[in-house]
Scaffold this motif. Structure first.
Motif, mmCIF file in Angstrom:
data_model
loop_
_atom_site.group_PDB
_atom_site.id
_atom_site.type_symbol
_atom_site.label_atom_id
_atom_site.label_comp_id
_atom_site.label_asym_id
_atom_site.label_seq_id
_atom_site.Cartn_x
_atom_site.Cartn_y
_atom_site.Cartn_z
ATOM 1 N N ASN A 431 0.832 -1.217 0.000
ATOM 2 C CA ASN A 431 0.000 0.000 0.000
ATOM 3 C C ASN A 431 0.862 1.261 0.000
ATOM 4 N N LYS A 432 1.977 1.228 0.737
ATOM 5 C CA LYS A 432 2.881 2.383 0.774
ATOM 6 C C LYS A 432 3.469 2.651 -0.614
ATOM 7 N N ALA A 433 3.860 1.568 -1.312
ATOM 8 C CA ALA A 433 4.406 1.707 -2.676
ATOM 9 C C ALA A 433 3.338 2.238 -3.624
ATOM 10 N N ILE A 434 2.097 1.787 -3.449
ATOM 11 C CA ILE A 434 0.990 2.255 -4.295
ATOM 12 C C ILE A 434 0.774 3.755 -4.106
ATOM 13 N N ILE A 435 0.807 4.209 -2.850
ATOM 14 C CA ILE A 435 0.591 5.635 -2.558
ATOM 15 C C ILE A 435 1.740 6.476 -3.103
ATOM 16 N N ASN A 436 2.981 6.055 -2.823
ATOM 17 C CA ASN A 436 4.150 6.842 -3.232
ATOM 18 C C ASN A 436 4.336 6.899 -4.749
ATOM 19 N N SER A 437 3.779 5.912 -5.453
ATOM 20 C CA SER A 437 3.923 5.894 -6.915
ATOM 21 C C SER A 437 2.746 6.577 -7.616
ATOM 22 N N GLY A 438 1.766 7.059 -6.840
ATOM 23 C CA GLY A 438 0.616 7.740 -7.439
ATOM 24 C C GLY A 438 -0.410 6.804 -8.036
ATOM 25 N N LEU A 439 -0.442 5.549 -7.558
ATOM 26 C CA LEU A 439 -1.376 4.554 -8.093
ATOM 27 C C LEU A 439 -2.706 4.511 -7.351
ATOM 28 N N LEU A 440 -2.794 5.209 -6.245
ATOM 29 C CA LEU A 440 -3.963 5.048 -5.379
ATOM 30 C C LEU A 440 -5.267 5.394 -6.089
ATOM 31 N N ASN A 441 -5.278 6.469 -6.866
ATOM 32 C CA ASN A 441 -6.518 6.870 -7.569
ATOM 33 C C ASN A 441 -6.982 5.785 -8.531
ATOM 34 N N LEU A 442 -6.024 5.168 -9.246
ATOM 35 C CA LEU A 442 -6.375 4.089 -10.163
ATOM 36 C C LEU A 442 -6.951 2.899 -9.395
ATOM 37 N N ILE A 443 -6.286 2.498 -8.314
ATOM 38 C CA ILE A 443 -6.703 1.328 -7.531
ATOM 39 C C ILE A 443 -8.130 1.514 -7.015
ATOM 40 N N GLU A 444 -8.443 2.736 -6.588
ATOM 41 C CA GLU A 444 -9.773 2.998 -6.011
ATOM 42 C C GLU A 444 -10.891 2.943 -7.043
ATOM 43 N N THR A 445 -10.552 3.097 -8.319
ATOM 44 C CA THR A 445 -11.589 3.059 -9.358
ATOM 45 C C THR A 445 -11.836 1.654 -9.902
ATOM 46 N N LEU A 446 -10.963 0.726 -9.559
ATOM 47 C CA LEU A 446 -11.081 -0.642 -10.093
ATOM 48 C C LEU A 446 -11.929 -1.508 -9.178
ATOM 49 N N PRO A 447 -12.810 -2.343 -9.749
ATOM 50 C CA PRO A 447 -13.704 -3.173 -8.925
ATOM 51 C C PRO A 447 -12.963 -4.150 -8.015
ATOM 52 N N HIS A 448 -11.810 -4.637 -8.464
ATOM 53 C CA HIS A 448 -11.045 -5.586 -7.649
ATOM 54 C C HIS A 448 -9.789 -4.960 -7.061
#
Length: 563
Positions: A431-448
């Protein structure tokens, strides 16, 4: 290839044993058929029943042993081919990057798929077939000599001619097999290129040209295959002709002996059946020898791969950066035509943030590749805490250094799996890597969420999204040194700024960033900016020092600023 033939010795022995047992039954059945004829001629009812019972037992035994032969043959082929493919794959996988790139990846695919299939069919299966042919031939020969020595001598007078025929065509057969193998490799390369560049083909409307290229390659493969088959047909036809002579000469002699009253009709029938067990093995063995000799060039091609030693991971172990990375008099060229790097001297202290800028082709990316030991044939030194990088274990180099590249490869798996890359990380670390890489917005829009599939090579993601996964992939390793090779080139300015800024915020991280984006706010935060041109470092300093110098960087920065 003998290594794999004898790797499962117990299964090989069982294949040989059951081949001999099956041959004994078939030879025995030939005598049973002859006895049936003889008892029918003499009208011996009791003898007929006895022979009939023996025949039924033999047929049942043959069915059981034939089943066991197929089972143990299948197990042997499975184990041998799995071992061969595993060794080929391991030796490809453990090549160094320079050696791997020296050959088209489609060649490796062709070897694993096409060449191993040829080895299975023309080598392993034929070796196993030869067990029964040889045992049939030996037992048949012994039996026919016991039955009638004159028929046996007549059979062997011309019986070995078919065996020598393949030897006459061995060289030409091998050449054509090798040409067929090479054409398969080229065909696989062509298909790979076509499917990899499918979007380019469509966008440039070149379907007809690609169709012509495919048809040309396809026809070349089939022509080479036909050429190889034609040579095999010639060899096999000649062998069959002489094999027929081997059959008919003793048959004629046996008929003569029956007419003279020196041989029974049943004995005649037995001799005919035994001749099948002599002639057919000779013919088939002749074809087997032809195929095994013909497959020799492909055997040698595969053995060159499996016999090469893996890149040994020898050297010093190191898992931290304590002082600095130094480049001393570093020069490198991919070939003799052009020097890519010339006399590079640079010192990067632990925790420093260094930007490398310059025009395309100035050697920036090559410098990073040498740090990662993609190539080790450079002159000069790359020192990590005063230890030459080439003296470290290759695994230690990758424990020390991560890279975020411009071209990102995605495995057909989940986002989470593509970030972790089989590493054992906690959910918090991911989760830390996802946040620091700017992936969080994408992850939140995906159903899985992070479990969502990226598709083949990231086909479900945009270029920028794939780049963010690449950044997360490097950040989660938490190595002391991070290299960025145009990592944010495909991202929008805002996201690019946020990611580069977050990397600059990581304390104690030594980062070397190759970039074309000359953002003033970011450049001011770098401890050092290295300016490269034509493989040389022409300027070095912080942002303010280089601006005050009003040299190459000053002009480059102002051109970028104007654009």
């Amino acid at each position: 290839m003998k290594k794999y033939l004898f790797k499962s010795k117990s299964l090989l022995f069982l294949n040989l044993l059951f081949a001999i047992l099956l041959s004994i039954i078939e030879i025995s059945f030939a005598f049973v058929l002859g006895n049936i004829v003889d008892v029918s001629v003499t009208r011996n009812g009791l003898g007929f029943k006895k022979v009939l019972y023996i025949g039924i037992v033999l047929m049942a035994s043959e069915a059981i042993i034939s089943y066991l032969v197929r089972i143990f043959r299948g197990l042997f082929i499975k184990n041998s081919m799995a071992s061969l493919k595993r060794d080929i794959f391991d030796n490809i996988l453990f090549k160094d990057i320079a050696s791997f790139n020296a050959q088209n990846s489609a060649d490796y695919i062709s070897i694993i798929n096409n060449d191993t299939n040829l080895i299975e069919q023309d080598y392993f299966i034929n070796i196993l077939n030869s067990f029964q042919y040889i045992s049939l031939f030996v037992l048949g020969t012994y039996s026919i000599f016991k039955l009638n020595i004159y028929i046996a001598i007549a059979a062997f007078a011309i019986g070995f001619i078919p065996i020598f025929i393949p030897m006459l065509f061995q060289k030409e057969t091998g050449r054509r097999k090798k040409e067929y193998s090479n054409s398969l490799s080229n065909f696989t390369t062509k298909i790979k290129d076509i499917f990899s560049g499918f979007e380019v083909i469509k966008s440039f409307n070149i379907e007809e040209k690609i169709r012509e290229d495919f048809n040309s390659s396809n026809n070349a493969v089939e022509n080479k295959k036909y050429s190889s088959s034609k040579m095999e047909a010639t060899v096999n036809s000649l062998s069959e002709f002489f094999g027929s002579l081997v059959f008919f000469v003793p048959l004629g002699l046996g008929t003569y002996l029956v007419l003279k009253g020196n041989f029974t009709v049943g004995g005649m029938l037995t001799s005919v059946q035994l001749m099948n067990y002599i002639v057919n093995p000779i013919l088939n063995y002749s074809a087997i020898v032809n195929k095994i000799k013909g497959i020799k060039p492909i055997n040698e091609k595969i053995e060159k791969i499996v016999e090469k030693n893996k890149v040994s991971d020898k050297g010093l172990e190191k898992n931290s950066l304590k002082n600095s990375i130094q480049f001393k008099n570093l020069s490198f060229s991919y070939n003799e035509d052009r020097q890519i790097l010339q006399n590079i001297n640079l010192n990067i202290n632990k925790g420093e943030k260094v930007a490398i800028v310059g025009r395309s082709g100035s050697g920036k990316s090559t410098l990073l590749k040498l740090v990662l030991r993609y190539y080790e044939n450079y002159n000069g030194e790359i020192l990590i805490d005063n230890i030459e990088n080439r003296n470290l274990k290759i695994s230690s180099t990758y424990e020390l250094i991560s890279i975020i590249q411009q071209n990102v490869f995605m495995f057909d798996d989940s986002i989470e799996a593509n970030i972790a890359l089989y590493g054992d990380y906690t959910d918090d670390e991911i989760n830390k890597a996802i946040i620091n890489s700017g992936l969080l917005n994408l992850i939140e829009t995906l159903p899985h969420g992070s479990k969502s599939s990226v598709g083949e090579n990231g086909s479900n993601l945009s270029g920028g999204e794939k780049q963010r996964i690449s950044i997360a992939r490097a950040l989660i390793k938490n190595t002391p040194v991070l290299l960025l090779d145009e990592a944010t080139a495909s991202l929008d300015s805002e996201t690019s700024y946020e990611i580069e800024s977050s990397i600059l915020d990581i304390e104690d991280l030594t980062s070397i960033v190759v970039t074309h984006k000359l953002n003033q706010e970011l450049l001011k935060r770098y401890d050092k900016i290295v300016v490269m041109e034509n493989g040389n470092i022409i300027e070095e300093g912080n942002f303010y020092e280089l601006i005050d110098k009003k040299g190459f960087f000053y002009n480059l920065y102002n051109v970028e600023k104007t654009v």
